[in-house]
Design an enzyme around this catalytic site. Structure first.
Site, PDB file in Angstrom:
ATOM      1  CB  ALA A  15      56.900  46.211  46.262  1.00  0.00           C
ATOM      2  NE  ARG A  20      47.604  42.719  35.628  1.00  0.00           N
ATOM      3  CZ  ARG A  20      47.886  41.461  35.984  1.00  0.00           C
ATOM      4  NH1 ARG A  20      47.216  40.463  35.457  1.00  0.00           N
ATOM      5  NH2 ARG A  20      48.809  41.212  36.888  1.00  0.00           N
ATOM      6  N   GLY A  87      60.163  41.780  40.383  1.00  0.00           N
ATOM      7  CA  GLY A  87      59.449  40.512  40.449  1.00  0.00           C
ATOM      8  C   GLY A  87      59.255  40.036  41.887  1.00  0.00           C
ATOM      9  CB  THR A  88      56.836  37.563  43.276  1.00  0.00           C
ATOM     10  OG1 THR A  88      57.126  36.595  42.251  1.00  0.00           O
ATOM     11  CG2 THR A  88      55.546  38.270  42.915  1.00  0.00           C
ATOM     12  CG  ASN A 237      45.919  40.624  39.156  1.00  0.00           C
ATOM     13  OD1 ASN A 237      46.881  40.949  39.835  1.00  0.00           O
ATOM     14  ND2 ASN A 237      45.538  39.371  39.026  1.00  0.00           N
TER      15      ASN A 237
HETATM   16  C1  UD1 Z   1      51.652  36.029  40.954  1.00  0.00           C
HETATM   17  C2  UD1 Z   1      52.341  34.684  40.752  1.00  0.00           C
HETATM   18  C3  UD1 Z   1      51.370  33.728  40.083  1.00  0.00           C
HETATM   19  C4  UD1 Z   1      50.132  33.604  40.944  1.00  0.00           C
HETATM   20  C5  UD1 Z   1      49.501  34.973  41.221  1.00  0.00           C
HETATM   21  C6  UD1 Z   1      48.427  34.831  42.255  1.00  0.00           C
HETATM   22  C7  UD1 Z   1      54.713  35.130  40.401  1.00  0.00           C
HETATM   23  C8  UD1 Z   1      55.798  35.237  39.414  1.00  0.00           C
HETATM   24  N1  UD1 Z   1      53.493  34.851  39.938  1.00  0.00           N
HETATM   25  O1  UD1 Z   1      51.345  36.523  39.667  1.00  0.00           O
HETATM   26  O2  UD1 Z   1      51.967  32.437  39.926  1.00  0.00           O
HETATM   27  O3  UD1 Z   1      49.189  32.757  40.303  1.00  0.00           O
HETATM   28  O4  UD1 Z   1      50.492  35.866  41.761  1.00  0.00           O
HETATM   29  O5  UD1 Z   1      47.739  36.033  42.413  1.00  0.00           O
HETATM   30  O6  UD1 Z   1      54.971  35.244  41.571  1.00  0.00           O
HETATM   31  N2  UD1 Z   1      54.970  42.276  43.945  1.00  0.00           N
HETATM   32  C9  UD1 Z   1      56.015  42.888  44.595  1.00  0.00           C
HETATM   33  N3  UD1 Z   1      57.134  43.180  43.887  1.00  0.00           N
HETATM   34  C10 UD1 Z   1      57.277  42.876  42.571  1.00  0.00           C
HETATM   35  C11 UD1 Z   1      56.192  42.251  41.928  1.00  0.00           C
HETATM   36  C12 UD1 Z   1      55.051  41.958  42.639  1.00  0.00           C
HETATM   37  O7  UD1 Z   1      55.953  43.165  45.782  1.00  0.00           O
HETATM   38  O8  UD1 Z   1      58.340  43.178  42.000  1.00  0.00           O
HETATM   39  C13 UD1 Z   1      53.750  41.978  44.716  1.00  0.00           C
HETATM   40  C14 UD1 Z   1      52.529  42.707  44.206  1.00  0.00           C
HETATM   41  O9  UD1 Z   1      52.343  43.927  44.880  1.00  0.00           O
HETATM   42  C15 UD1 Z   1      51.404  41.724  44.496  1.00  0.00           C
HETATM   43  C16 UD1 Z   1      52.079  40.372  44.508  1.00  0.00           C
HETATM   44  O10 UD1 Z   1      53.463  40.611  44.603  1.00  0.00           O
HETATM   45  O11 UD1 Z   1      50.816  41.937  45.763  1.00  0.00           O
HETATM   46  C17 UD1 Z   1      51.804  39.583  43.240  1.00  0.00           C
HETATM   47  O12 UD1 Z   1      52.236  40.347  42.134  1.00  0.00           O
HETATM   48  P1  UD1 Z   1      51.446  40.398  40.782  1.00  0.00           P
HETATM   49  O13 UD1 Z   1      52.150  41.256  39.833  1.00  0.00           O
HETATM   50  O14 UD1 Z   1      50.012  40.650  41.023  1.00  0.00           O
HETATM   51  O15 UD1 Z   1      51.676  38.875  40.325  1.00  0.00           O
HETATM   52  P2  UD1 Z   1      50.787  38.022  39.357  1.00  0.00           P
HETATM   53  O16 UD1 Z   1      51.136  38.349  37.955  1.00  0.00           O
HETATM   54  O17 UD1 Z   1      49.373  38.120  39.729  1.00  0.00           O
HETATM   55 CA    CA Z   2      48.229  39.222  41.342  1.00  0.00          CA
END
Ligand code: UD1
Ligand code: CA
Length: 474
Positions: A15, A20, A87-88, A237
């Site tokens: 989502a 970046r 957030g995740t 990213n």
């Molecule tokens: C995340 C992890 C980090 C890990 C990295 C690996 C967290 C807080 N951090 O960081 O520890 O090393 O991935 O790649 O989890 N997403 C959603 N909804 C949101 C936010 C993100 O679905 O609200 C999805 C994104 O689309 C993506 C994934 O989650 O596919 C990871 O999100 P991203 O923002 O890339 O996290 P990182 O900062 O890379």
């Molecule tokens: Ca990521």
């Protein structure tokens, strides 16, 4: 449902905004070697025979949804909207309502890790189940920890928590063991941890990674596995990471083709072959080839230089394809195609046929031992065996007024002379001959000669007359 929560579902987090990437296209829909990042993650999951895949969508959710509908994973799937994206951890909680009656393992992966393999995911799942863990995670050691979450272990080497790069102390930033964001959770056991997540961190987000610290504080059974190939679990990213993932995947594919399938890759640096492509033994891939899609090439072929294939393409054995573009088409064995041929849209070429330079075939079936050797456009046509299509033959298949296309049939043994135009619909009979320069506007019966051009006249005195006139003017 299996007793004891043995069934397994996956959740894919897709989502996020992918800021970046600096793109209008959602990050997960960027292609890596002809297939989107998301599709690559989903096909790794498809290899695990799961019960269901829950995909969390949010940023440009409609685009991702539409993409999934036309490219669905093999496993039953559903999407879950996350808006806004907090957030995740928040992303995973969007799936909770769908898991209301579920009792089993939830394998969580991110939609941005295109190099992930079924094996790595399966290994983590096995460790999780064998150890009857509640929370399991993959970790890996990288030379450059970039913005990854760091794995914090205690003096005995036990995992304590994950700290995000932005929240890490200088000391924690030195840690090279990182979180690839691939986890197994027992559901509903982890539900309280998910509900209790806080966003008191630098990014003001609900971090899924905080579930690890929570599990430790709750003394829940944990398991972990270290992925030996850190390159496999990297998340995309930025465009640079997209590029790197493409190159890594390419290297993986070329090594496998060379070492396990006996394929000669003359210049790996300029050769891009997707993992879906199958190539037979003793085939040589010359420099500058791009083969992306559901492609299978037989044995002892020569492809390239500078050949592109995409879509669904099949090539038989002992065929040479030189400097050409082939899309969604089939080419038989012992053929020669190119240089500079363009074969597209469900065309097929029979065994021992030749498609030469500057020839375009569109929705056309060519029989066996037939030649279309030079400078032709053949569209919406059926060509039989042992036919010869002369240089510059064109099928006029399109009526601009009615916007309709018509088919041409050229039967076995027929031949068309150079520069002939066949205005479709038309049938050229068996062994019939179309004279050079003819415009065919009606069917040609079997074994007939069709001539449709002005008769030639030779004027013996014409040049002398012109010369005399020119001399008088001076
Ligand atoms: C995340 C992890 C980090 C890990 C990295 C690996 C967290 C807080 N951090 O960081 O520890 O090393 O991935 O790649 O989890 N997403 C959603 N909804 C949101 C936010 C993100 O679905 O609200 C999805 C994104 O689309 C993506 C994934 O989650 O596919 C990871 O999100 P991203 O923002 O890339 O996290 P990182 O900062 O890379
Ligand atoms: Ca990521």
């Amino acid at each position: 449902m299996t007793k004891g929560g043995q069934s397994t579902r996956a959740v894919v987090l897709a989502a996020g905004l992918g800021k970046r990437m600096k793109s209008e296209l959602p990050k997960v829909l960027h292609p890596v070697l002809g297939k989107t990042i998301l599709a690559r993650v989903l096909s790794a999951l498809d290899g695990l025979n799961l019960e269901h895949i829950h995909i969390v969508v949010g940023h440009k959710a409609d685009d991702v949804q539409a993409y999934l509908e036309s490219n669905p994973p093999k496993t039953p799937w559903s999407t879950h909207l996350q808006k806004p994206q907090l957030g995740t951890g928040h992303a995973l909680s969007m799936v909770a309502p769908a898991l209301a009656t579920f009792n089993g393992t939830v394998l969580v992966a991110c939609g941005d890790t295109p190099l992930l393999t079924s094996k790595t995911l399966g290994d983590l799942l096995t460790a999780h189940k064998d150890e009857k863990a509640i929370v399991s995670l993959l970790t890996t050691v990288v030379p450059d920890a970039k913005s990854y979450g760091r794995i914090v272990r205690d003096g005995q080497g036990r995992i304590q928590k994950i700290v995000e790069d932005k929240d890490a102390s200088d000391e924690q930033r030195q840690i090279k063991e990182i979180n690839p964001a691939i986890y197994c959770f027992q559901w509903p056991e982890i539900k309280p941890g998910l509900t209790g997540l806080k966003n008191d961190n630098k990014q003001g987000e609900y971090y899924l990674t905080d579930l690890i610290g929570w599990a430790v504080s709750e003394k829940l059974k944990m398991a972990s596995a270290i992925a030996s190939d850190w390159k496999e679990v990297g998340g995309i990213n930025s465009r640079i990471e997209l590029q790197e993932a493409g190159s890594l995947l390419r290297d993986r594919v070329l090594n496998e083709l060379s070492l396990e399938h006996g394929v000669t890759i003359v210049d790996p640096d300029s050769t891009w072959i997707a993992p879906e492509v199958k190539i037979g033994t003793d085939t040589t891939i010359l420099p500058g080839c791009f083969l992306e899609g559901d492609i299978s090439i037989g044995r002892n072929c020569s492809v390239g230089p500078h050949t592109t294939m995409n879509g669904v393409v099949k090539v038989g054995d002992n065929t040479a394809v030189i400097q050409s573009l082939i899309t969604d088409s089939e080419i038989g064995s012992d053929c020669r195609v190119g240089p500079f041929a363009h074969i597209r849209l469900n065309s097929s070429v029979g065994d021992m046929s030749r498609i030469g330079n500057f020839v375009e075939l569109k929705k056309t079936n060519v029989g066996k031992k037939t030649n279309v050797s030079h400078l032709s456009y053949v569209g919406d046509a059926e060509i039989g065996h042992n036919a010869n299509i002369g240089a510059g033959t064109i099928t006029a298949n399109y009526d601009h007024i009615s916007k309709t296309k018509s088919r041409t049939v050229i039967k076995d043994g027929a031949s068309t002379g150079s520069n002939s135009v066949i205005v479709a619909p038309a049938t050229i009979g068996k062994d019939a001959v179309v004279a050079a320069g003819t415009v065919v506007t009606k069917d040609v019966p079997d074994e007939c000669l069709a001539v449709g051009r002005a008769r030639q006249e030779n004027r013996a005195d014409w040049v002398a007359f012109k010369k005399r006139k020119a001399a008088q003017k001076v």
